[in-house]
Scaffold this motif. Structure first.
Motif, PDB file in Angstrom:
ATOM      1  N   TYR A   1      -1.238   8.103  14.719  1.00  0.00           N
ATOM      2  CA  TYR A   1      -0.644   7.457  13.536  1.00  0.00           C
ATOM      3  C   TYR A   1      -0.345   5.985  13.824  1.00  0.00           C
TER       4      TYR A   1
ATOM      5  N   VAL B   1      -2.328   3.005  11.801  1.00  0.00           N
ATOM      6  CA  VAL B   1      -1.595   2.329  10.730  1.00  0.00           C
ATOM      7  C   VAL B   1      -1.589   0.809  10.969  1.00  0.00           C
TER       8      VAL B   1
ATOM      9  N   ARG C   1       7.843   1.662   2.764  1.00  0.00           N
ATOM     10  CA  ARG C   1       7.804   3.070   3.186  1.00  0.00           C
ATOM     11  C   ARG C   1       9.211   3.557   3.489  1.00  0.00           C
TER      12      ARG C   1
ATOM     13  N   LEU D   1      10.841   5.933   8.889  1.00  0.00           N
ATOM     14  CA  LEU D   1       9.876   5.249   9.762  1.00  0.00           C
ATOM     15  C   LEU D   1      10.424   3.948  10.327  1.00  0.00           C
TER      16      LEU D   1
ATOM     17  N   GLU E   1      -4.554   8.776   4.863  1.00  0.00           N
ATOM     18  CA  GLU E   1      -4.329   8.872   6.314  1.00  0.00           C
ATOM     19  C   GLU E   1      -4.733  10.282   6.790  1.00  0.00           C
TER      20      GLU E   1
ATOM     21  N   ALA F   1       0.301   5.118   1.643  1.00  0.00           N
ATOM     22  CA  ALA F   1      -0.602   5.658   2.672  1.00  0.00           C
ATOM     23  C   ALA F   1      -0.325   7.130   2.930  1.00  0.00           C
ATOM     24  N   PRO F   2      -0.605   7.994   1.963  1.00  0.00           N
ATOM     25  CA  PRO F   2      -0.296   9.419   2.154  1.00  0.00           C
ATOM     26  C   PRO F   2      -1.299  10.118   3.074  1.00  0.00           C
ATOM     27  N   SER F   3      -0.830  11.176   3.704  1.00  0.00           N
ATOM     28  CA  SER F   3      -1.709  12.058   4.475  1.00  0.00           C
ATOM     29  C   SER F   3      -2.046  13.252   3.572  1.00  0.00           C
TER      30      SER F   3
ATOM     31  N   ARG G   1       0.836  -1.204   0.000  1.00  0.00           N
ATOM     32  CA  ARG G   1       0.000   0.000   0.000  1.00  0.00           C
ATOM     33  C   ARG G   1       0.861   1.240   0.000  1.00  0.00           C
TER      34      ARG G   1
HETATM   35  N1  GLU Z   1       0.804   8.728   6.374  1.00  0.00           N
HETATM   36  C1  GLU Z   1       2.157   8.321   6.612  1.00  0.00           C
HETATM   37  C2  GLU Z   1       3.098   9.268   5.915  1.00  0.00           C
HETATM   38  O1  GLU Z   1       2.660   9.960   5.004  1.00  0.00           O
HETATM   39  C3  GLU Z   1       2.322   6.904   6.110  1.00  0.00           C
HETATM   40  C4  GLU Z   1       3.429   6.209   6.702  1.00  0.00           C
HETATM   41  C5  GLU Z   1       3.383   4.692   6.482  1.00  0.00           C
HETATM   42  O2  GLU Z   1       3.575   4.258   5.347  1.00  0.00           O
HETATM   43  O3  GLU Z   1       3.114   3.980   7.433  1.00  0.00           O
HETATM   44  O4  GLU Z   1       4.245   9.367   6.272  1.00  0.00           O
END
Ligand code: GLU
Length: 281
Positions: free
Chosen positions: A194, A198, A212, A216, A42, A8-10, A6
């Motif tokens: 978060y 997640v 990712r 992270l 997100e 998963a952008p904010s 996936r």
């Molecule tokens: N929303 C998070 C971000 O933009 C996603 C991080 C992830 O992939 O868990 O950094």
């Protein structure tokens, strides 16, 4: 093994080259594996998330040639799932309410007997000021809820396929309270975090491979522990390199100069973007 990954952008600003790299890499990996690529929005922070950024990011991703294999998941629709997870942790006495402000924490950490504070993925390790507060009765909804790491921690391990650390990554139980500390699992202003969201959502979307940025990497230790606590499977992780500017600083949402929309407006093609981030067209 099935492969489901996936992006998963904010939706809190424009997608830039770093997002393009992350999304293209995940999409390429899913296609190469004959698996699925999913999108998750997100948007748990109602102050910062905007529908226009959501629309723009979907448009940018589609322009790059990225296709998602199911209707995107939107975290703002998922509060009941987060509440259920928090209720379970509260019933087990693993989370506690916290009223500390950032200033309270800085003051406690600045006390001479404390020594230099450790820094975890969410900043300085919480000094535990509220840890003694009652954990019985209804779960408080108007305060932060922190995970009691000393009570919750156990040794964990996950498989990593990213370039910097490939192999099995193991943690000790002691590492959690010492190096990460009692992180906030539910913020008082929006009732989740978060980390919690997640983990709950990667499981709900059946994610087998999380792709990712390596920023992270430390947070993954938290996620693997939460998966254990919530009885959820642990995916394989792939932490990829970060796209940096010419000074070596990693790109952030405020780096509008590198927004995909700007390159698009200047006539760049999706293959140009691939070349710019080091992915073969
Ligand atoms: N929303 C998070 C971000 O933009 C996603 C991080 C992830 O992939 O868990 O950094």
């Amino acid at each position: 093994m099935a492969f489901v990954t996936r992006f998963a952008p904010s939706p809190t600003g424009p997608l830039h080259l770093g997002h393009a790299y992350s999304a293209l890499l995940a999409h390429d990996m899913a296609r190469a594996a004959g698996g699925n690529f999913l999108l998750r929005i997100e948007d748990i922070d109602p102050q910062r998330s905007k529908p226009e950024w959501d629309a723009q990011l979907r448009d940018d991703l589609a322009w790059l040639g990225i296709r998602w294999d199911a209707e995107p998941m939107r975290q703002s629709d998922r509060m009941p799932a987060y509440r259920a997870a928090l209720d379970g942790l509260w019933a087990r006495g693993l989370i506690y309410p916290c009223t500390c402000t950032r200033r309270d924490i800085d003051l406690a950490l600045g006390a001479p007997q404390e020594g230099a504070p450790h820094h975890g993925p969410d900043g300085p390790v919480y000094p535990g000021t509220c840890r003694h507060r009652p954990r019985s009765g209804p779960r408080p909804m108007d305060q932060h809820l922190r995970l009691d790491m000393a009570a919750a921690a156990e040794p964990t391990a996950f498989a990593e396929t990213g370039p910097g650390h490939a192999g099995t990554i193991a943690t000790t139980a002691q590492g959690y309270p010492d190096q990460i500390g009692d992180i906030v699992l539910a913020r008082r202003d929006f009732g989740t975090s978060y980390h919690l969201s997640v983990v709950v959502d990667d499981a709900a979307q059946g994610i087998t491979h999380v792709t990712r940025g390596e920023d992270l990497f430390q947070a993954t230790a938290i996620h693997v522990l939460l998966q254990r606590l919530l009885g959820l499977p642990t995916p394989v992780y792939h932490h990829h390199r970060l796209i940096r500017d010419e000074t070596g600083k990693r790109l952030a949402k405020r780096d509008d100069a590198r927004a995909l929309a700007k390159y698009r407006a200047e006539g760049a093609t999706p293959d140009d973007i691939r070349r710019m981030v080091g992915l073969a067209p």
